[in-house]
Design an enzyme around this catalytic site. Structure first.
Site, PDB file in Angstrom:
ATOM      1  N   GLU A 101       0.844  -1.197   0.000  1.00  0.00           N
ATOM      2  CA  GLU A 101       0.000   0.000   0.000  1.00  0.00           C
ATOM      3  C   GLU A 101       0.878   1.245   0.000  1.00  0.00           C
ATOM      4  OE1 GLU A 101      -3.294  -0.300   2.693  1.00  0.00           O
ATOM      5  OE2 GLU A 101      -3.335   1.862   3.066  1.00  0.00           O
ATOM      6  N   ASP A 103       0.205   5.376   0.563  1.00  0.00           N
ATOM      7  CA  ASP A 103      -0.887   6.207   1.082  1.00  0.00           C
ATOM      8  C   ASP A 103      -0.631   7.700   1.024  1.00  0.00           C
ATOM      9  OD1 ASP A 103      -2.222   3.933   1.890  1.00  0.00           O
ATOM     10  OD2 ASP A 103      -1.642   4.089   3.987  1.00  0.00           O
ATOM     11  N   GLU A 105      -3.132  10.436   2.936  1.00  0.00           N
ATOM     12  CA  GLU A 105      -4.349  10.663   3.724  1.00  0.00           C
ATOM     13  C   GLU A 105      -4.349  12.116   4.193  1.00  0.00           C
ATOM     14  OE1 GLU A 105      -6.009   6.766   5.845  1.00  0.00           O
ATOM     15  OE2 GLU A 105      -4.081   7.402   6.682  1.00  0.00           O
TER      16      GLU A 105
END
Length: 291
Positions: A101, A103, A105
């Site tokens: 993953e 990311d 955010e």
């Protein structure tokens, strides 16, 4: 693009991968709104996508394709006003307990306070590689471009073409690196007031709902692996002249720009958190400090 298609036809029996150069993405063609019961909307003939959050539910979408290496760009305008408690997530991810993953955010704020941009990298199910930043502009006033460059040597996070973080392949010292699992693009807008704003001290004010984030100009210059051979992305990507991202690295100018962003806007770096790692810092941190 035509030459790549011809190449794929010629070697189709050898599980050729398809290289996508999506110069003008269309959300109808490129994404599926996957949850939210109508709170996610594709508008303007596929040129705009919006996600909304109210008290009953948030919303989200994902890419139709999986990618294995590439340069992914998305322009996002974040939730304006008092967005405390909300999280707008935009990331690449595979599936399963040993998933990879990458990311972005965006943690909401009280009106007038800066958003927190949270980044992380998971490899083979292990994350805990957080770096956080404030931004040098208001990300709610207009669209800004958030980019992930992912190749076999490194992952580079960029904001409006300014690199803010580089995660290098450190397999030589035993650190797993995302390189074998194709990943989809995901984005969601959801309530996380148990942790997002000041560690959960500030709760979502539902009188400001619905909260809305907007997306446009999705571009994936990336490798879509064939169902039978994810590894084919490597050889095909490196041989395509349109895919400089496959071997791209930061030149001296962009290294200096990244140092500027980190010096002035980084607010957390796991590689300097000695309280969190009393037995010693993760091994990839030594590689990062040498760059």
């Amino acid at each position: 693009m035509a030459s790549v298609k011809v190449l794929c036809l010629l070697v189709s029996l050898m599980a050729c991968s398809v290289i996508l150069a999506s110069a003008a993405g269309n959300f109808y063609q490129d994404t599926d709104v996957t949850w939210g019961d109508g709170r996610g909307k594709i508008l303007d003939n596929g040129q705009l996508l919006t996600l909304s959050l109210d008290k009953p539910s948030g919303s989200g979408f994902q890419s139709k394709n999986e990618y294995l290496f590439g340069k992914i760009d998305m322009q996002i305008k974040l939730v304006p006003g008092n967005s405390a408690g909300t999280v707008t997530a935009y990331y690449l991810s595979s599936q399963g307990p040993t998933h990879d993953e990458i990311d972005f955010e965006f943690l909401g704020n009280l009106s007038g306070d800066p958003y927190t941009l949270h980044t992380n990298v998971f490899s083979q199910g292990k994350g805990n590689r957080e770096q956080q930043f404030h931004l040098w502009f208001d990300p709610t006033a207009d669209f800004h471009t958030y980019s992930i460059l992912w190749n076999p040597q490194r992952i580079i996070f960029s904001v409006d073409d300014t690199p803010i973080r580089e995660f290098k392949n450190s397999e030589s010292i035993g650190v797993p690196f995302p390189k074998n699992q194709p990943m989809r693009i995901y984005s969601s807008l959801w309530n996380a007031d148990d942790w997002a704003t000041r560690g959960g001290l500030v709760k979502t004010d539902w009188s400001h709902a619905p909260f809305t984030a907007s997306y446009r100009n999705f571009n994936a210059n990336a490798c879509v692996p064939s169902s039978s051979s994810a590894s084919s992305c490597g050889s095909q990507s490196s041989s395509s002249g349109n895919n400089a991202w496959f071997s791209q690295e930061l030149d001296s100018t962009n290294q200096e720009r990244m140092r500027w962003a980190q010096k002035n806007y980084m607010i957390y770096n796991y590689c300097t958190d000695t309280k969190r790692f009393p037995q010693g810092m993760p091994p990839e941190c030594a590689v990062a400090n040498l760059s």
